[in-house]
Design a protein around this motif. Structure first.
Motif, PDB file in Angstrom:
ATOM      1  N   TRP A   3       0.831  -1.198   0.000  1.00 21.94           N
ATOM      2  CA  TRP A   3       0.000   0.000   0.000  1.00 21.94           C
ATOM      3  C   TRP A   3       0.871   1.256   0.000  1.00 21.94           C
ATOM      4  O   TRP A   3       1.965   1.278   0.592  1.00 21.94           O
ATOM      5  CB  TRP A   3      -0.911   0.029   1.228  1.00 21.94           C
TER       6      TRP A   3
ATOM      7  N   GLU B 132      -2.926   4.883   0.268  1.00 17.51           N
ATOM      8  CA  GLU B 132      -3.562   3.572   0.481  1.00 17.51           C
ATOM      9  C   GLU B 132      -3.994   2.876  -0.805  1.00 17.51           C
ATOM     10  O   GLU B 132      -4.729   1.894  -0.757  1.00 17.51           O
ATOM     11  CB  GLU B 132      -4.737   3.656   1.463  1.00 17.51           C
ATOM     12  N   TYR B 133      -3.540   3.361  -1.969  1.00 15.56           N
ATOM     13  CA  TYR B 133      -3.690   2.558  -3.179  1.00 15.56           C
ATOM     14  C   TYR B 133      -2.881   1.277  -2.977  1.00 15.56           C
ATOM     15  O   TYR B 133      -1.784   1.291  -2.424  1.00 15.56           O
ATOM     16  CB  TYR B 133      -3.148   3.306  -4.399  1.00 15.56           C
ATOM     17  N   CYS B 134      -3.420   0.171  -3.457  1.00 13.05           N
ATOM     18  CA  CYS B 134      -2.703  -1.101  -3.425  1.00 13.05           C
ATOM     19  C   CYS B 134      -1.979  -1.255  -4.771  1.00 13.05           C
ATOM     20  O   CYS B 134      -2.624  -1.221  -5.829  1.00 13.05           O
ATOM     21  CB  CYS B 134      -3.678  -2.250  -3.197  1.00 13.05           C
TER      22      CYS B 134
ATOM     23  N   SER C 163      -8.006   3.292  -3.734  1.00 10.56           N
ATOM     24  CA  SER C 163      -8.592   3.540  -2.418  1.00 10.56           C
ATOM     25  C   SER C 163      -9.465   4.779  -2.467  1.00 10.56           C
ATOM     26  O   SER C 163      -9.071   5.800  -3.058  1.00 10.56           O
ATOM     27  CB  SER C 163      -7.492   3.729  -1.364  1.00 10.56           C
TER      28      SER C 163
END
Length: 591
Positions: A24, A62-64, A101
């Motif tokens: 993340w 918090e983008y994966c 996210s």
């Protein structure tokens, strides 16, 4: 595998290696054509460098993502000694967004201004925070260690039922309707107490379990309606055997988790001594302030407030310098605990002052500082009344003094055993009259050997064969040697006012089993959530529970508890009467 390495595992020796990471986006920093990303996964985080803006312009908190690139040493002067991966960074050549996210309800980094209810509602985000994730990992490590200790000592892991019958264990039961038997209900177990005793009758001899327990208690700050305990029972043992096992278990966990060597054997003090010296059956010994019994000192006093069965005191170092507002605050503090107030005397260079001092004789004033060990500049707080409540008030004041005066060494561990608790305590009505006796622990706790034949003759003096482990002022485990003789069990029931019929109704299956050669047995249970909270340095057991409820028992994540529909109510038989209570129906004509 999607990745070749964990982010937190990268070190100097990986320099020059091509790696693929997945995790993340924890932080993003733009530095004029160069973008730095802290990529976080369960192992930790690593810095990723994007030389071309178009590789990173869409990345948000918090983008994966999956990142491929080359590990290199950070330029001289840019190392981060606070991070295990602080000597290296990954120069990205490829990036793939695995999932996006939405805007976060609160920042993952830090919790300033974030309510606990918000954190629990989005607990899956809260767990991404390092402190919470680490606490759950510590709990996992402690659990593995507990299993190792018990396996090495020949214990058998047995799971006991979660659906059982209601038994009185000190709190209200959670009840579950039974669809196939309308009007009948299961209870969720408050503890496996009766089942583990049945396992001793069965001949297993050594049982343990990480048991899920359920208690419908009134609102309390650090309790959960469902909690976990490590439950242990052994046959053919005495108190010393159980205590030795408890020290081995906790010692192993503290040593391998925190590197702390438990100084065994741990000190033991009696319940009476703990209450007399510290006003608590779980004393915090990380600081030395103790209570002083002044009942004899004020035996002939003319001060009516001190004409009581017990008068005690506790000294606050430097307390005489408190303002009037601060001293009044102590009164409010005492009233919040159900007391009328907290009398005090101020020890000053020129004598004793304060409201109480004006009511004492010259002789009483002259020796009071010496009797309590107070020095000039100290304050002496008093409690007078029945010994139990008065000592409890002073014990709470002692802890508050320790906190306010900075006397407690938070880096220290203080373990001890409190033994020889009373078997019974009086039941009193609303006007203070004794109406009977209740068990301090539970009705199956055995008496100390010297009380085995006579406890019923002096219930208020009889001592239980029981023991509690205390750590830093918290009870983390407790147990006892159980009753296994039918006639002794009946004498306990007689003291408690439990008739044979009532005993048969509540505990019949256990009493039936005790007809078939039950062995002497005893055990202990540790509050696993509290143990893990101490290991993790948490402030609440909610810190070490993956999906806890609030102090009111509400689950912000799922919204539970919720009402049920009329159809669910009917199907579950919530309003049905059990068959035994259903009036007999007249026979049909012709039958």
């Amino acid at each position: 595998m999607i990745r070749t390495h964990e982010a937190g595992a990268l070190r100097k020796e990986h320099a020059g290696r091509r790696v693929t990471l997945a995790g993340w986006v924890a932080r993003r920093r733009d530095h004029g054509g160069v973008v730095f990303i802290d990529l976080r996964d369960a192992s930790g985080s690593a810095q990723v460098v994007f030389r071309e803006e178009d590789h990173a312009h869409d990345l948000r908190s918090e983008y994966c993502v999956k990142v491929t690139g080359e590990v290199r040493l950070r330029p001289a002067g840019n190392e981060n000694p606070d991070l295990p991966t602080g000597d290296v960074e990954v120069v990205a050549t490829e990036v793939e967004v695995l999932s996006e996210s939405a805007p976060l309800p609160f920042p993952i980094e830090g919790t300033t201004g974030v309510s606990e209810e918000a954190r629990l509602k989005y607990r899956y985000l809260d767990i991404r925070r390092q402190r919470i994730a680490d606490a759950l990992k510590i709990r996992s490590q402690a659990t593995y260690l507990a299993h190792e200790v018990m396996r090495e000592r020949g214990f058998v892991y047995v799971e006991t039922p979660s659906l059982t019958r209601s038994t009185p264990e000190g709190a209200r039961d959670f009840l579950v309707p039974v669809r196939l038997q309308p009007g009948s209900w299961y209870a969720l177990p408050q503890s496996p107490q009766l089942f583990k005793q049945l396992l001793m009758v069965s001949g297993l001899e050594r049982y343990y379990q990480l048991a899920r327990c359920f208690r419908d208690e009134d609102l309390r700050a650090d309790r959960q309606p469902e909690f976990t305990q490590i439950d242990i029972e052994m046959s053919f043992v005495d108190q010393d055997d159980v205590i030795e096992l408890g020290e081995a278990l906790i010692g192993r966990i503290w040593k391998e988790t925190l590197g702390y060597e438990l100084p065994t054997p741990l000190p033991r003090i009696s319940y009476a001594e703990a209450m007399s010296r510290y006003g608590s059956d779980k004393p915090d010994l990380r600081f030395g302030v103790e209570l002083t019994d002044l009942t004899g000192y004020f035996a002939d006093t003319s001060f009516r407030v001190f004409q009581q069965p017990y008068v005690g005191a506790v000294v606050m170092p430097g307390g005489a310098s408190q303002s009037r507002r601060e001293l009044d605050g102590w009164q409010e503090w005492a009233k919040s605990r159900g007391a009328r107030g907290l009398a005090y005397v101020l020890v000053q260079e020129d004598g004793l002052g304060g409201p109480v001092a004006r009511n004492l004789s010259e002789a009483e004033l002259g020796g009071l500082a010496k009797a309590t060990g107070a020095q000039p500049g100290d304050a002496i707080f008093f409690a007078a009344g029945l010994p139990g409540p008065s000592r409890e008030l002073l014990g709470a004041a002692r802890l508050e003094i320790g906190r306010r005066c900075g006397l407690i060494d938070e880096s220290q561990w203080s373990f001890l055993w409190v033994v020889d608790a009373p078997m019974f305590e009086p039941v009193v009505d609303e006007v203070g009259r004794q109406t009977g006796w209740t068990a301090v622990h539970h009705p199956f706790t055995g008496p100390k050997p010297e009380w085995a034949e006579s406890f019923q003759d002096a219930p208020g003096e009889a001592l239980a064969y029981a023991y509690d482990m205390v750590c830093n002022g918290m009870e983390i485990g407790g147990g006892s040697i159980r009753i296994h003789r039918a006639e002794m069990q009946q004498r306990v029931f007689d003291v408690l006012g439990i008739s044979k019929e009532e005993a048969e109704n509540k505990f019949g299956f256990l009493l039936e089993a005790f007809k078939y050669g039950p062995p002497p047995h005893g055990g202990i249970a540790y509050g696993w959530d509290r143990v893990c909270m101490l290991l993790a340095g948490g402030e609440s057991i909610r810190d070490v529970i993956a999906f806890p409820k609030t102090a009111s028992g509400f689950d912000p994540l799922t919204g539970a508890p919720t009402p049920i529909t009329g159809e669910q109510r009917k199907e579950a038989g919530v309003d049905a009467k059990p068959k035994s209570e259903t009036p007999a129906q007249p026979p049909a004509p012709g039958v």
